[in-house]
Design a protein around this motif. Sequence first.
Motif, PDB file in Angstrom:
ATOM      1  N   SER A 313       0.082  85.595  13.012  1.00  0.00           N
ATOM      2  CA  SER A 313      -0.246  84.703  11.895  1.00  0.00           C
ATOM      3  C   SER A 313      -0.444  85.414  10.558  1.00  0.00           C
ATOM      4  O   SER A 313      -0.187  84.835   9.505  1.00  0.00           O
ATOM      5  CB  SER A 313      -1.493  83.893  12.248  1.00  0.00           C
ATOM      6  N   ARG A 315       0.831  87.219   7.924  1.00  0.00           N
ATOM      7  CA  ARG A 315       2.112  87.685   7.382  1.00  0.00           C
ATOM      8  C   ARG A 315       1.859  88.727   6.302  1.00  0.00           C
ATOM      9  O   ARG A 315       0.787  88.752   5.683  1.00  0.00           O
ATOM     10  CB  ARG A 315       2.917  86.523   6.758  1.00  0.00           C
ATOM     11  N   ASN A 317       2.309  88.873   3.243  1.00  0.00           N
ATOM     12  CA  ASN A 317       2.548  88.290   1.912  1.00  0.00           C
ATOM     13  C   ASN A 317       1.221  87.926   1.277  1.00  0.00           C
ATOM     14  O   ASN A 317       0.186  87.887   1.943  1.00  0.00           O
ATOM     15  CB  ASN A 317       3.560  87.145   1.967  1.00  0.00           C
ATOM     16  N   SER A 319       0.074  85.178   0.048  1.00  0.00           N
ATOM     17  CA  SER A 319      -0.578  83.920   0.450  1.00  0.00           C
ATOM     18  C   SER A 319      -1.399  84.155   1.701  1.00  0.00           C
ATOM     19  O   SER A 319      -2.563  83.735   1.798  1.00  0.00           O
ATOM     20  CB  SER A 319       0.451  82.826   0.752  1.00  0.00           C
ATOM     21  N   SER A 320      -0.773  84.817   2.663  1.00  0.00           N
ATOM     22  CA  SER A 320      -1.451  85.095   3.913  1.00  0.00           C
ATOM     23  C   SER A 320      -2.647  86.025   3.698  1.00  0.00           C
ATOM     24  O   SER A 320      -3.753  85.758   4.142  1.00  0.00           O
ATOM     25  CB  SER A 320      -0.435  85.706   4.875  1.00  0.00           C
ATOM     26  N   ASP A 334       2.056  83.998  -3.955  1.00  0.00           N
ATOM     27  CA  ASP A 334       3.167  83.857  -3.012  1.00  0.00           C
ATOM     28  C   ASP A 334       4.284  84.913  -3.140  1.00  0.00           C
ATOM     29  O   ASP A 334       5.446  84.596  -3.379  1.00  0.00           O
ATOM     30  CB  ASP A 334       3.751  82.440  -3.135  1.00  0.00           C
ATOM     31  N   LEU A 336       5.921  88.642  -1.369  1.00  0.00           N
ATOM     32  CA  LEU A 336       5.930  89.487  -0.165  1.00  0.00           C
ATOM     33  C   LEU A 336       5.208  90.804  -0.423  1.00  0.00           C
ATOM     34  O   LEU A 336       5.078  91.242  -1.566  1.00  0.00           O
ATOM     35  CB  LEU A 336       7.364  89.775   0.284  1.00  0.00           C
TER      36      LEU A 336
HETATM   37  C1  LIG Z   1       3.673  83.822   3.497  1.00  0.00           C
HETATM   38  O1  LIG Z   1       3.162  83.494   4.766  1.00  0.00           O
HETATM   39  C2  LIG Z   1       2.919  82.100   4.952  1.00  0.00           C
HETATM   40  C3  LIG Z   1       2.288  81.946   6.320  1.00  0.00           C
HETATM   41  O2  LIG Z   1       1.021  82.574   6.324  1.00  0.00           O
HETATM   42  C4  LIG Z   1       4.165  81.308   4.825  1.00  0.00           C
HETATM   43  O3  LIG Z   1       3.899  79.951   4.948  1.00  0.00           O
HETATM   44  C5  LIG Z   1       4.817  81.616   3.478  1.00  0.00           C
HETATM   45  O4  LIG Z   1       6.083  80.991   3.377  1.00  0.00           O
HETATM   46  C6  LIG Z   1       4.979  83.098   3.285  1.00  0.00           C
HETATM   47  N1  LIG Z   1       5.434  83.380   1.923  1.00  0.00           N
HETATM   48  C7  LIG Z   1       6.438  84.220   1.695  1.00  0.00           C
HETATM   49  C8  LIG Z   1       6.743  84.461   0.243  1.00  0.00           C
HETATM   50  O5  LIG Z   1       7.086  84.721   2.583  1.00  0.00           O
END
Ligand SMILES: *[C@@H]1O[C@H](CO)[C@@H](O)[C@H](O)[C@H]1NC(C)=O
Length: 490
Positions: A313, A315, A317, A319-320, A334, A336
């Motif tokens: 879960s 990620r 990035n 956001s995560s 948002d 990476l």
């Molecule tokens: C970042 O991770 C989230 C899941 O936690 C995902 O929904 C989102 O698309 C990801 N953003 C990028 C830029 O990959």
Amino acid sequence: MAFSHIIHVTLSLAMCLSVAAVAGAVNPGFVVRLTQKGLDYARQEGMDVLQKELGKVHIPDFSGSTHSPVGKIKYSFYGMAIRNFQLPSSQISPVPNVGLKLSISGAFIEITGKWRFKTKLHISFSGGFDVKVQGLSISVGLQLGSDGAGRPTIAPSDCSCHISDVSVHVSGKFGWLVDLFKHNVENALRKAIEGQICPLVKNAITSKLEPLLQTLPVTAKIDKVAAIDYSLTGPPPVTSECVDVQLKGEFFEMSHRTPPPFSPPSLSLPAEHNLMIYFGISDYLFNTAGFVYHSAGKLVFNVTDNMIPKDFSIRLNTSSFGTLIPQLSKMYPDMLMKLKISSNSAPFLDIKPGNLTISPNMDIQAYVILPNASLAPAFLLNVTTTALAKVAVSSGRIVGNLELSRIQMDLKHSDVGPFSVVILNAAVNYYLSHILLPQVNDILQKGYPLPMLDHLQLTDVVIEPRENFILFGADVHYGETEDNWLVELY
Ligand SMILES: *[C@@H]1O[C@H](CO)[C@@H](O)[C@H](O)[C@H]1NC(C)=O
Ligand SMILES: *[C@@H]1O[C@H](CO)[C@@H](O)[C@H](O)[C@H]1NC(C)=O
Ligand SMILES: *[C@@H]1O[C@H](CO)[C@@H](O)[C@H](O)[C@H]1NC(C)=O
Ligand SMILES: *[C@@H]1O[C@H](CO)[C@@H](O)[C@H](O)[C@H]1NC(C)=O
Ligand SMILES: *[C@@H]1O[C@H](CO)[C@@H](O)[C@H](O)[C@H]1NC(C)=O
């Protein structure tokens, strides 16, 4: 078959003598110990070769004249050929501080030939005869050393040969006449054979054994970066029990070699001798590997989001990570991220009886990947991990595997404001054990070559950690097929 039969002679010897060079009291990073059992195996294999070489002994013709009841006769013995040459009993033993001694006893030769004689009245008689040469004994010393390049050397010394009995049996009409002077022939044969054996033995050693040893690589190339120096640290020490071949056992960077900032510890191999061969693999070998790859900047790994399995879960990035460090997603919404994991210092393997541990210290630099693809530093962690190492020997290579047991981390620097590093525990743990570790283990699984000849099969292998080194013992068999075996430490 790549090697001729003479390889048998050298089998264990060569393995043992494989590879040298820095004089003085330098501890080896790798010791190959050849026990009496190993020497016996090499001798046994070598006897076939020696027997063949000694079969080349040349039996000259003899002629002369003598007085007999029928007046003066001229005789000649000619066309002699060896029908059988056996070396049924031999021994090899270490000679402390010198090398080895090979003793052969009870050898025998069977020779057949023809005789002819002429009387004063030019009457000829002829027939055949056979000769039994018995109680042939040979003793030869094998001096072990190392040359300037650190390769093993073996040289014959102190050869002696003695024949206790030569008897000629004559057949054909008038054979009884030949009996009158056959002792001349017997003596001449004894001298001729005795005179040739030592040169043939010495020649077999210098022309077959020595060049074979010289082909053993002193350097084992690992990859584009490093190689292992398997040269001898000096002439092999010989005790009454065994021959030890002490090798440098040191990784070095091929493009520019620098001496490691630590020295090899002393290795005390146990007095065990149930197996033919023992290797003592010092922690020095592993630690010079760590030093070389760290210094060459090769202990650097990138982790990106696409390497992380879909079901995890957290990620890589913003956001995560923003759920853990809110400032991060505010500053870089948002986007990476990327982690650069690099060694802070050379990893050090600690070998203790029952335990192999390695505690690499590393930096984890987190970056945000900006829309224009440049990297913005986010934070820097220093991480100390403890891993249990497993070592195995597989198909002539030392291979390894790590298992993480503990991870400690601190925040060294942050570009996104202060945060408590504890919240990153789960993520970092996962990245290290599921992304980094498999990559490292893939490399370790390829392993490092042991200094061994091809076509060797090892059986009854034991492997166990001792103080500062790994002890590895085995019986050796020479075989045509590739060995394909794996022995795990635990
Ligand atoms: C970042 O991770 C989230 C899941 O936690 C995902 O929904 C989102 O698309 C990801 N953003 C990028 C830029 O990959
Ligand atoms: C890691 O990424 C950097 C660029 O960000 C690149 O220069 C380097 O070669 C990468 N290292 C590895 C081991 O892939
Ligand atoms: C091996 O290492 C572990 C963890 O470092 C330790 O708890 C254990 O006592 C060690 N075992 C031996 C035999 O030294
Ligand atoms: C990428 O964008 C950042 C901020 O928008 C800027 O500071 C940086 O100079 C840019 N880099 C390149 C290579 O254009
Ligand atoms: C991280 O580095 C600091 C100093 O740079 C040091 O005090 C601390 O022990 C290190 N922490 C770890 C887990 O290595």
